[in-house]
Design a protein around this motif. Structure first.
Motif, PDB file in Angstrom:
ATOM      1  N   LEU A  10      93.118 132.203  64.385  1.00 34.64           N
ATOM      2  CA  LEU A  10      92.664 133.619  63.815  1.00 34.64           C
ATOM      3  C   LEU A  10      91.076 133.724  63.890  1.00 34.64           C
ATOM      4  N   ILE A  11      90.522 132.659  63.274  1.00 34.99           N
ATOM      5  CA  ILE A  11      88.987 132.746  63.234  1.00 34.99           C
ATOM      6  C   ILE A  11      88.387 132.490  64.466  1.00 34.99           C
ATOM      7  N   GLY A  12      88.912 131.562  65.393  1.00 38.59           N
ATOM      8  CA  GLY A  12      88.435 131.331  66.625  1.00 38.59           C
ATOM      9  C   GLY A  12      88.459 132.372  67.498  1.00 38.59           C
ATOM     10  N   VAL A  13      89.655 133.210  67.579  1.00 36.21           N
ATOM     11  CA  VAL A  13      90.007 134.280  68.642  1.00 36.21           C
ATOM     12  C   VAL A  13      89.018 135.532  68.077  1.00 36.21           C
ATOM     13  N   GLY A  14      88.857 135.703  66.958  1.00 31.73           N
ATOM     14  CA  GLY A  14      88.110 136.865  66.308  1.00 31.73           C
ATOM     15  C   GLY A  14      86.613 136.607  66.671  1.00 31.73           C
ATOM     16  N   ALA A  15      86.105 135.275  66.172  1.00 38.62           N
ATOM     17  CA  ALA A  15      84.690 134.954  66.653  1.00 38.62           C
ATOM     18  C   ALA A  15      84.483 135.037  68.097  1.00 38.62           C
ATOM     19  N   THR A  16      85.154 134.722  69.166  1.00 34.87           N
ATOM     20  CA  THR A  16      85.098 134.614  70.627  1.00 34.87           C
ATOM     21  C   THR A  16      85.115 136.353  70.939  1.00 34.87           C
ATOM     22  N   ALA A  17      86.016 136.825  70.234  1.00 31.81           N
ATOM     23  CA  ALA A  17      86.241 138.424  70.496  1.00 31.81           C
ATOM     24  C   ALA A  17      84.878 138.958  70.389  1.00 31.81           C
ATOM     25  N   LEU A  18      84.216 138.745  69.104  1.00 34.86           N
ATOM     26  CA  LEU A  18      83.153 139.319  68.759  1.00 34.86           C
ATOM     27  C   LEU A  18      81.727 138.973  69.724  1.00 34.86           C
ATOM     28  N   LEU A  19      82.038 137.651  70.365  1.00 34.71           N
ATOM     29  CA  LEU A  19      81.046 137.285  71.377  1.00 34.71           C
ATOM     30  C   LEU A  19      81.135 138.008  72.531  1.00 34.71           C
ATOM     31  N   ASP A  20      82.392 138.216  73.149  1.00 35.11           N
ATOM     32  CA  ASP A  20      82.504 139.135  74.040  1.00 35.11           C
ATOM     33  C   ASP A  20      82.151 140.642  73.911  1.00 35.11           C
ATOM     34  N   LEU A  21      82.346 141.215  72.691  1.00 33.95           N
ATOM     35  CA  LEU A  21      82.017 142.671  72.447  1.00 33.95           C
ATOM     36  C   LEU A  21      80.529 142.605  72.498  1.00 33.95           C
ATOM     37  N   TRP A  22      79.866 141.649  72.063  1.00 33.09           N
ATOM     38  CA  TRP A  22      78.219 141.337  72.197  1.00 33.09           C
ATOM     39  C   TRP A  22      77.841 141.410  73.791  1.00 33.09           C
ATOM     40  N   ILE A  79      88.638 128.666  69.596  1.00 34.69           N
ATOM     41  CA  ILE A  79      89.458 127.868  68.441  1.00 34.69           C
ATOM     42  C   ILE A  79      89.128 126.762  68.301  1.00 34.69           C
ATOM     43  N   LEU A  80      88.794 125.973  69.091  1.00 32.73           N
ATOM     44  CA  LEU A  80      88.384 124.381  68.926  1.00 32.73           C
ATOM     45  C   LEU A  80      87.136 124.501  67.881  1.00 32.73           C
ATOM     46  N   PHE A  81      86.303 125.391  68.256  1.00 33.13           N
ATOM     47  CA  PHE A  81      84.962 125.199  67.181  1.00 33.13           C
ATOM     48  C   PHE A  81      85.470 125.874  65.939  1.00 33.13           C
ATOM     49  N   ALA A  82      86.297 126.726  65.799  1.00 38.41           N
ATOM     50  CA  ALA A  82      86.713 127.174  64.481  1.00 38.41           C
ATOM     51  C   ALA A  82      87.437 126.287  63.742  1.00 38.41           C
ATOM     52  N   GLY A  83      88.312 125.315  64.524  1.00 34.02           N
ATOM     53  CA  GLY A  83      88.882 124.254  64.008  1.00 34.02           C
ATOM     54  C   GLY A  83      88.072 123.141  63.583  1.00 34.02           C
ATOM     55  N   ILE A  84      86.748 123.107  64.181  1.00 31.43           N
ATOM     56  CA  ILE A  84      85.936 121.925  63.692  1.00 31.43           C
ATOM     57  C   ILE A  84      85.287 122.342  62.535  1.00 31.43           C
ATOM     58  N   VAL A  85      84.819 123.685  62.204  1.00 30.60           N
ATOM     59  CA  VAL A  85      84.415 124.257  60.833  1.00 30.60           C
ATOM     60  C   VAL A  85      85.408 123.582  59.861  1.00 30.60           C
ATOM     61  N   LEU A  86      86.863 123.890  59.920  1.00 34.47           N
ATOM     62  CA  LEU A  86      87.798 123.858  59.149  1.00 34.47           C
ATOM     63  C   LEU A  86      87.907 122.170  58.848  1.00 34.47           C
ATOM     64  N   ALA A  87      87.668 121.510  59.915  1.00 34.67           N
ATOM     65  CA  ALA A  87      87.835 120.002  59.950  1.00 34.67           C
ATOM     66  C   ALA A  87      86.960 119.157  59.193  1.00 34.67           C
ATOM     67  N   ILE A  88      85.442 120.100  59.239  1.00 30.88           N
ATOM     68  CA  ILE A  88      84.325 119.201  58.465  1.00 30.88           C
ATOM     69  C   ILE A  88      84.368 119.855  57.035  1.00 30.88           C
ATOM     70  N   ALA A 102      79.380 128.040  59.313  1.00 26.36           N
ATOM     71  CA  ALA A 102      79.516 128.722  60.710  1.00 26.36           C
ATOM     72  C   ALA A 102      78.322 128.710  61.609  1.00 26.36           C
ATOM     73  N   LEU A 103      77.251 128.790  60.900  1.00 28.03           N
ATOM     74  CA  LEU A 103      75.949 128.890  61.808  1.00 28.03           C
ATOM     75  C   LEU A 103      75.703 127.489  62.289  1.00 28.03           C
ATOM     76  N   ILE A 104      75.876 126.378  61.549  1.00 31.11           N
ATOM     77  CA  ILE A 104      75.552 124.988  62.127  1.00 31.11           C
ATOM     78  C   ILE A 104      76.637 124.810  63.412  1.00 31.11           C
ATOM     79  N   VAL A 105      77.966 125.211  63.118  1.00 31.07           N
ATOM     80  CA  VAL A 105      78.869 125.165  64.454  1.00 31.07           C
ATOM     81  C   VAL A 105      78.569 125.998  65.492  1.00 31.07           C
ATOM     82  N   GLY A 106      78.164 127.243  65.205  1.00 28.09           N
ATOM     83  CA  GLY A 106      77.854 128.230  66.099  1.00 28.09           C
ATOM     84  C   GLY A 106      76.561 127.725  67.103  1.00 28.09           C
ATOM     85  N   LEU A 107      75.640 126.821  66.310  1.00 26.98           N
ATOM     86  CA  LEU A 107      74.240 126.637  67.058  1.00 26.98           C
ATOM     87  C   LEU A 107      74.600 125.436  67.722  1.00 26.98           C
TER      88      LEU A 107
END
Length: 159
Positions: A10-22, A79-88, A102-107
């Motif tokens: 959910l988080i990964g798809v949503g964040a990626t969709a926001l990037l695509d909207l951007w 999705i992988l990067f959202a999973g990394i946030v949750l794993a860490i 979120a910012l750390i993983v995003g960067l």
């Protein structure tokens, strides 16, 4: 484990969709080209064939369904990067998100583009072989900050 997978998706798809909207906003507001997911798909499709680095991905052998492969890979990586946030930071982060993880993983995702994807596609490290490398680098940082905002925002919306 199911909660982890569902939250990461959910988080990964949503964040990626926001990037695509951007990207669409930049295209329509400023005439900037949107990412060419077909070339990303071509690069991913060549990986199982042992081709990790191309002189110019546009000149590499085309692959069937490369546009679809590119889009799917784009969202799976999100999705992988959202999973990394949750794993860490733990699944608890999804229920009580803060922006810094979120910012750390995003960067960190910028580094993956600069040191894996761009060199692999023939653009050099951090797009160093492109005439507009500094502009591309700035756009990468801004875009992946938008991705980070998406990670945080979607976590807030789905907690």
């Amino acid at each position: 484990m199911v909660d982890y997978i569902v939250r990461a998706a959910l988080i990964g798809v949503g964040a990626t969709a926001l990037l695509d909207l951007w990207a669409q906003f930049l295209k329509h507001a400023f005439g900037l080209p949107a990412p060419n997911w077909a070339m990303v798909g071509r690069w991913f499709a060549h990986l199982p064939r042992g081709r990790f680095i191309h002189e110019d991905i546009a000149k590499a052998e085309p692959v069937a369904n490369e546009l679809a492969i590119g889009w799917i890979a784009h969202y799976l990586v999100g999705i992988l990067f959202a999973g990394i946030v949750l794993a860490i930071w733990g699944i608890g982060w999804a229920y009580n998100p803060t922006f810094l993880p979120a910012l750390i993983v995003g960067l960190a995702t910028v580094g993956c583009g600069w040191f894996i994807l761009q060199p692999g596609m023939g653009a050099g490290i951090a797009a160093s072989k492109r005439s507009n490398a500094n502009t591309l680098r700035l756009m990468n940082i801004i875009g992946h900050t938008v991705f980070a905002i998406g990670l945080y925002a979607i976590a807030l919306l789905t907690r």
